[in-house]
Design a protein around this motif. Structure first.
Motif, PDB file in Angstrom:
ATOM      1  N   LEU A 140       6.019  63.347  77.832  1.00 35.00           N
ATOM      2  CA  LEU A 140       7.673  63.575  78.736  1.00 35.00           C
ATOM      3  C   LEU A 140       8.543  63.398  78.269  1.00 35.00           C
ATOM      4  N   ASP A 141       8.502  63.769  77.493  1.00 33.26           N
ATOM      5  CA  ASP A 141      10.475  64.570  76.515  1.00 33.26           C
ATOM      6  C   ASP A 141      10.617  65.644  77.024  1.00 33.26           C
ATOM      7  N   SER A 142       8.936  66.850  77.315  1.00 36.03           N
ATOM      8  CA  SER A 142       9.120  67.740  77.751  1.00 36.03           C
ATOM      9  C   SER A 142       9.634  67.895  79.333  1.00 36.03           C
ATOM     10  N   PHE A 143       8.876  67.450  79.753  1.00 39.96           N
ATOM     11  CA  PHE A 143       9.176  67.164  81.298  1.00 39.96           C
ATOM     12  C   PHE A 143      10.305  66.710  81.261  1.00 39.96           C
ATOM     13  N   LEU A 144      11.026  65.338  80.913  1.00 41.54           N
ATOM     14  CA  LEU A 144      12.336  65.218  81.138  1.00 41.54           C
ATOM     15  C   LEU A 144      13.477  66.405  80.721  1.00 41.54           C
ATOM     16  N   LYS A 145      13.705  66.582  79.697  1.00 47.09           N
ATOM     17  CA  LYS A 145      14.402  68.132  79.566  1.00 47.09           C
ATOM     18  C   LYS A 145      14.136  69.060  80.383  1.00 47.09           C
ATOM     19  N   LYS A 146      12.679  69.163  81.296  1.00 47.16           N
ATOM     20  CA  LYS A 146      12.747  70.724  82.760  1.00 47.16           C
ATOM     21  C   LYS A 146      14.231  70.089  83.366  1.00 47.16           C
ATOM     22  N   ILE A 147      13.555  69.151  83.958  1.00 48.94           N
ATOM     23  CA  ILE A 147      14.712  68.252  85.064  1.00 48.94           C
ATOM     24  C   ILE A 147      15.373  67.781  85.034  1.00 48.94           C
TER      25      ILE A 147
END
Length: 72
Positions: free
Chosen positions: A64-71
């Motif tokens: 989730l953290d990685s996804f949030l950083k990407k968006i």
């Protein structure tokens, strides 16, 4: 007859009825009328969900953290 009147008429029939077999058939009918959300989806939506589950099961996922950083 509007929908509310129909509901009331059906309720009256049910409340006044003591035929156990009839009431059980009615209960079974109602239970089978409940729709599963899956059946409400299009074939494409079902396939996308199935593919997503397959990806998760194969270990292909993002935190989730990685996804949030990407968006953001």
């Amino acid at each position: 007859m509007d929908i509310q009147a129909t509901k009331l008429a059906l309720l009256k029939i049910i409340l006044e009825n003591n035929n156990e077999a009839f009431l059980q058939k009615l209960a079974d009918f109602i239970a089978h009328q409940k729709s599963d959300f899956w059946d409400e989806l299009t074939e494409k939506e079902q396939q996308e969900i199935t593919n997503g589950i397959a990806e998760l099961n194969s270990g292909n996922m993002v935190s989730l953290d990685s996804f949030l950083k990407k968006i953001s």
